[in-house]
Design a protein around this motif. Structure first.
Motif, PDB file in Angstrom:
ATOM      1  N   GLU A  24       0.804  -1.218   0.000  1.00  0.00           N
ATOM      2  CA  GLU A  24       0.000   0.000   0.000  1.00  0.00           C
ATOM      3  C   GLU A  24       0.838   1.270   0.000  1.00  0.00           C
ATOM      4  N   SER A  25       2.156   1.145   0.167  1.00  0.00           N
ATOM      5  CA  SER A  25       3.012   2.325   0.245  1.00  0.00           C
ATOM      6  C   SER A  25       3.111   3.029  -1.106  1.00  0.00           C
ATOM      7  N   ASN A  26       3.354   4.319  -1.061  1.00  0.00           N
ATOM      8  CA  ASN A  26       3.482   5.128  -2.270  1.00  0.00           C
ATOM      9  C   ASN A  26       4.666   4.675  -3.117  1.00  0.00           C
ATOM     10  N   GLU A  27       5.773   4.321  -2.448  1.00  0.00           N
ATOM     11  CA  GLU A  27       6.966   3.879  -3.175  1.00  0.00           C
ATOM     12  C   GLU A  27       6.674   2.637  -4.015  1.00  0.00           C
ATOM     13  N   PHE A  28       5.979   1.679  -3.404  1.00  0.00           N
ATOM     14  CA  PHE A  28       5.662   0.439  -4.107  1.00  0.00           C
ATOM     15  C   PHE A  28       4.679   0.691  -5.241  1.00  0.00           C
ATOM     16  N   GLN A  29       3.720   1.581  -5.018  1.00  0.00           N
ATOM     17  CA  GLN A  29       2.744   1.908  -6.060  1.00  0.00           C
ATOM     18  C   GLN A  29       3.432   2.541  -7.268  1.00  0.00           C
ATOM     19  N   VAL A  30       4.396   3.427  -7.003  1.00  0.00           N
ATOM     20  CA  VAL A  30       5.158   4.052  -8.088  1.00  0.00           C
ATOM     21  C   VAL A  30       5.968   3.000  -8.834  1.00  0.00           C
ATOM     22  N   LEU A  31       6.624   2.115  -8.087  1.00  0.00           N
ATOM     23  CA  LEU A  31       7.395   1.033  -8.700  1.00  0.00           C
ATOM     24  C   LEU A  31       6.498   0.147  -9.564  1.00  0.00           C
ATOM     25  N   ASP A  32       5.332  -0.184  -9.049  1.00  0.00           N
ATOM     26  CA  ASP A  32       4.394  -1.037  -9.790  1.00  0.00           C
ATOM     27  C   ASP A  32       3.940  -0.365 -11.085  1.00  0.00           C
ATOM     28  N   ALA A  90      16.026  -8.660 -24.998  1.00  0.00           N
ATOM     29  CA  ALA A  90      16.376  -9.445 -23.812  1.00  0.00           C
ATOM     30  C   ALA A  90      17.371  -8.700 -22.935  1.00  0.00           C
ATOM     31  N   ALA A  91      18.337  -8.036 -23.557  1.00  0.00           N
ATOM     32  CA  ALA A  91      19.328  -7.265 -22.788  1.00  0.00           C
ATOM     33  C   ALA A  91      18.673  -6.086 -22.078  1.00  0.00           C
ATOM     34  N   ILE A  92      17.793  -5.387 -22.780  1.00  0.00           N
ATOM     35  CA  ILE A  92      17.093  -4.250 -22.173  1.00  0.00           C
ATOM     36  C   ILE A  92      16.222  -4.721 -21.018  1.00  0.00           C
ATOM     37  N   TYR A  93      15.498  -5.834 -21.227  1.00  0.00           N
ATOM     38  CA  TYR A  93      14.638  -6.370 -20.175  1.00  0.00           C
ATOM     39  C   TYR A  93      15.464  -6.774 -18.949  1.00  0.00           C
ATOM     40  N   THR A  94      16.599  -7.411 -19.168  1.00  0.00           N
ATOM     41  CA  THR A  94      17.453  -7.833 -18.062  1.00  0.00           C
ATOM     42  C   THR A  94      17.946  -6.636 -17.264  1.00  0.00           C
ATOM     43  N   LYS A  95      18.403  -5.612 -17.970  1.00  0.00           N
ATOM     44  CA  LYS A  95      18.890  -4.412 -17.289  1.00  0.00           C
ATOM     45  C   LYS A  95      17.770  -3.737 -16.492  1.00  0.00           C
ATOM     46  N   LYS A  96      16.615  -3.619 -17.109  1.00  0.00           N
ATOM     47  CA  LYS A  96      15.488  -2.957 -16.443  1.00  0.00           C
ATOM     48  C   LYS A  96      14.986  -3.785 -15.256  1.00  0.00           C
ATOM     49  N   SER A  97      14.939  -5.098 -15.404  1.00  0.00           N
ATOM     50  CA  SER A  97      14.467  -5.932 -14.300  1.00  0.00           C
ATOM     51  C   SER A  97      15.435  -5.876 -13.119  1.00  0.00           C
ATOM     52  N   ASN A  98      16.725  -5.755 -13.403  1.00  0.00           N
ATOM     53  CA  ASN A  98      17.694  -5.579 -12.313  1.00  0.00           C
ATOM     54  C   ASN A  98      17.458  -4.267 -11.577  1.00  0.00           C
ATOM     55  N   GLN A  99      17.099  -3.221 -12.319  1.00  0.00           N
ATOM     56  CA  GLN A  99      16.777  -1.938 -11.679  1.00  0.00           C
ATOM     57  C   GLN A  99      15.536  -2.079 -10.800  1.00  0.00           C
ATOM     58  N   PHE A 100      14.527  -2.788 -11.289  1.00  0.00           N
ATOM     59  CA  PHE A 100      13.322  -3.003 -10.489  1.00  0.00           C
ATOM     60  C   PHE A 100      13.643  -3.837  -9.251  1.00  0.00           C
ATOM     61  N   ASP A 101      14.512  -4.838  -9.392  1.00  0.00           N
ATOM     62  CA  ASP A 101      14.918  -5.649  -8.241  1.00  0.00           C
ATOM     63  C   ASP A 101      15.623  -4.798  -7.188  1.00  0.00           C
ATOM     64  N   ASP A 102      16.487  -3.900  -7.637  1.00  0.00           N
ATOM     65  CA  ASP A 102      17.174  -3.011  -6.699  1.00  0.00           C
ATOM     66  C   ASP A 102      16.175  -2.110  -5.978  1.00  0.00           C
ATOM     67  N   MET A 103      15.195  -1.606  -6.720  1.00  0.00           N
ATOM     68  CA  MET A 103      14.192  -0.731  -6.109  1.00  0.00           C
ATOM     69  C   MET A 103      13.368  -1.490  -5.075  1.00  0.00           C
ATOM     70  N   ILE A 104      12.961  -2.713  -5.396  1.00  0.00           N
ATOM     71  CA  ILE A 104      12.146  -3.475  -4.441  1.00  0.00           C
ATOM     72  C   ILE A 104      12.983  -3.885  -3.235  1.00  0.00           C
ATOM     73  N   SER A 105      14.278  -4.123  -3.433  1.00  0.00           N
ATOM     74  CA  SER A 105      15.152  -4.451  -2.298  1.00  0.00           C
ATOM     75  C   SER A 105      15.266  -3.267  -1.348  1.00  0.00           C
ATOM     76  N   GLU A 106      15.357  -2.056  -1.904  1.00  0.00           N
ATOM     77  CA  GLU A 106      15.412  -0.856  -1.066  1.00  0.00           C
ATOM     78  C   GLU A 106      14.120  -0.689  -0.277  1.00  0.00           C
ATOM     79  N   ILE A 107      12.997  -0.905  -0.946  1.00  0.00           N
ATOM     80  CA  ILE A 107      11.702  -0.788  -0.258  1.00  0.00           C
ATOM     81  C   ILE A 107      11.598  -1.847   0.831  1.00  0.00           C
TER      82      ILE A 107
END
Length: 120
Positions: A24-32, A90-107
């Motif tokens: 329900e947090s704003n950070e997670f909603q933005v990430l989603d 595939a390379a773009i998706y991998t890079k972007k998914s790693n960024q999303f993983d980092d963001m969710i780890s911070e949250i």
């Protein structure tokens, strides 16, 4: 009962409340929203590009048979380009998914404290 249901039921009351708080947090909603926008856009672009080949092969045969300077016809060149584009996507998706993983780890770290991959 599925694996996810069993794992959800095995969470303590505190953990379930924390996960609800994160969701329900704003950070997670933005990430989603960012994740959904990236996925919808990239999937749409890829589908349009990849379905262009069979459409062009069926309806634009003169264009597909046209010789290009590399001694092949446009159809073969376009079909080969799809492999290159698939690897780029595939390379773009991998890079972007790693960024999303980092963001969710911070949250997750902010709300729970420490990264626990077995519970994500």
């Amino acid at each position: 009962m599925g694996k996810i249901e069993r794992e959800t039921n095995s969470l303590s009351y505190f953990e379930r409340n924390k996960y609800d708080e994160i969701a329900e947090s704003n950070e997670f909603q933005v990430l989603d929203k960012k994740k959904r926008a990236f996925l919808i856009t990239s999937i749409s672009i890829m589908m349009i590009y990849f379905f262009t080949l069979p459409i062009m092969a069926g309806y634009f045969k003169p264009l597909m048979m046209k010789e290009v300077p590399v001694f092949v016809n446009f159809g073969y060149l376009f079909a080969t380009s799809q492999f290159i584009v698939a690897w780029i996507c595939a390379a773009i998706y991998t890079k972007k998914s790693n960024q999303f993983d980092d963001m969710i780890s911070e949250i997750y770290e902010r709300y729970i404290g420490g990264v626990q991959n077995d519970k994500l």
